[in-house]
Design an enzyme around this catalytic site. Structure first.
Site, short mmCIF file in Angstrom:
data_model
loop_
_atom_site.label_atom_id
_atom_site.label_comp_id
_atom_site.label_asym_id
_atom_site.label_seq_id
_atom_site.Cartn_x
_atom_site.Cartn_y
_atom_site.Cartn_z
N ASN A 293 -160.90 51.53 -18.43
CA ASN A 293 -162.32 50.28 -18.38
C ASN A 293 -161.69 49.50 -17.91
OD1 ASN A 293 -164.87 51.41 -20.30
ND2 ASN A 293 -162.68 51.79 -21.34
N MET B 14 -157.48 46.69 -29.13
CA MET B 14 -156.49 46.86 -30.76
C MET B 14 -156.83 45.89 -31.17
SD MET B 14 -158.32 49.50 -30.61
CE MET B 14 -158.45 50.77 -28.89
N ARG B 15 -157.28 44.56 -31.42
CA ARG B 15 -156.89 42.87 -32.10
C ARG B 15 -157.86 42.65 -32.38
NH1 ARG B 15 -151.91 42.30 -33.51
NH2 ARG B 15 -151.08 43.36 -32.57
N HIS C 152 -167.52 50.19 -26.78
CA HIS C 152 -166.98 50.99 -28.46
C HIS C 152 -167.23 52.58 -27.87
CE1 HIS C 152 -165.34 52.35 -32.40
NE2 HIS C 152 -166.42 53.00 -32.30
C1 GAR Z 1 -161.94 53.01 -24.92
O1 GAR Z 1 -162.40 54.00 -24.82
C2 GAR Z 1 -162.95 51.49 -25.78
O2 GAR Z 1 -163.62 52.23 -25.84
C3 GAR Z 1 -161.47 51.67 -27.08
O3 GAR Z 1 -160.94 52.36 -26.63
C4 GAR Z 1 -160.37 53.15 -25.07
C5 GAR Z 1 -159.66 52.09 -24.40
O4 GAR Z 1 -159.88 52.87 -23.64
N1 GAR Z 1 -161.79 51.23 -27.59
C6 GAR Z 1 -162.36 50.66 -29.11
O5 GAR Z 1 -162.04 52.20 -29.26
C7 GAR Z 1 -162.53 49.30 -29.34
N2 GAR Z 1 -162.59 49.81 -31.41
P1 GAR Z 1 -158.74 52.42 -21.93
O6 GAR Z 1 -158.01 52.15 -22.24
O7 GAR Z 1 -158.81 53.53 -20.92
O8 GAR Z 1 -159.89 51.55 -21.31
#
Ligand code: GAR
Length: 202
Positions: free
Chosen positions: A16, A91-92, A110
């Site tokens: 992302n 993740m915090r 999310h």
């Molecule tokens: C993503 O899928 C995001 O939606 C999720 O972490 C991933 C990060 O991927 N976030 C959560 O689950 C929040 N609760 P990335 O490091 O490839 O962007």
């Protein structure tokens, strides 16, 4: 309108982050001024390097309290004069104090249709539960996990032939389009929050 400075917070792969960095390059009034990462060796750090975005590694274990950890992050944000924070796989949980400081200026993505399947494993939890539709949610951050007012959502049907891996791939592809769109709306001041409702000004 002055240029808006964005900080991305991330702990992991950084897909992302990469999608946002690619999109923001084309926006005249914004740039990603900082990546805040809390995980040594996370792939997102290399992605920042490649995108020529300054990064700082702030590890929770090096601080005696969450408040001290967040004070360090806040100092970095102040240095870079950050306006907007974009959580991309960070993740915090941020403290109420931190969230108040950046009220209505922190976004999160999310990989499920909130309020369903909150937490760290949104895609897997939805897949294992057997729902026929999951999706992606972008929302403002408040003091609760995966909870603040919703800006954009997109549904993703789960096919009978899906494996967890094929579903993950489709969800991530949607994330990489939806998140830049939502961040752009905030940058362009097109979002009006009333209670839990977010109005998109056209
Ligand atoms: C993503 O899928 C995001 O939606 C999720 O972490 C991933 C990060 O991927 N976030 C959560 O689950 C929040 N609760 P990335 O490091 O490839 O962007």
């Amino acid at each position: 309108m002055k240029d808006k400075k964005i900080a991305v917070f991330a702990s992991g792969k950084g897909s992302n982050f990469a999608a946002l960095a690619g999109a923001v390059k084309k926006w005249p009034k914004a740039d990603i001024a900082l990546l805040v990462c809390d995980t040594p060796g996370a792939a997102v750090l290399n992605k920042a390097k490649r995108a020529a975005v300054k990064s700082v590694l702030v590890e929770r274990k090096n601080f005696s309290s969450r408040a001290a950890f967040e004070r360090k992050i806040t100092a970095h944000l102040k240095n870079e004069k950050i306006d907007v924070i974009v959580l991309a796989g960070f993740m915090r949980l941020l403290s109420p104090l931190f969230v108040r400081k950046f009220k209505n200026r922190i976004l999160n993505i999310h990989p499920a249709l909130l309020p369903a399947f909150k937490g760290e494993h949104g895609i897997r939890d939805a897949f294992d539960y057997g729902v026929k539709t999951s999706g992606v949610t972008v929302h403002f951050v408040d003091e609760k996990m995966d909870h603040g007012p919703i800006i954009l959502q997109q549904a993703v049907p789960i096919r009978e032939t899906d494996t967890l891996e094929t579903l993950e791939k489709r969800i991530h592809a949607i994330e990489h389009r939806l998140y830049p769109n939502a961040v752009k709306l905030l940058i362009d001041e097109k979002l009006k929050i009333t209670g839990r409702k977010v109005l998109i000004l056209r």
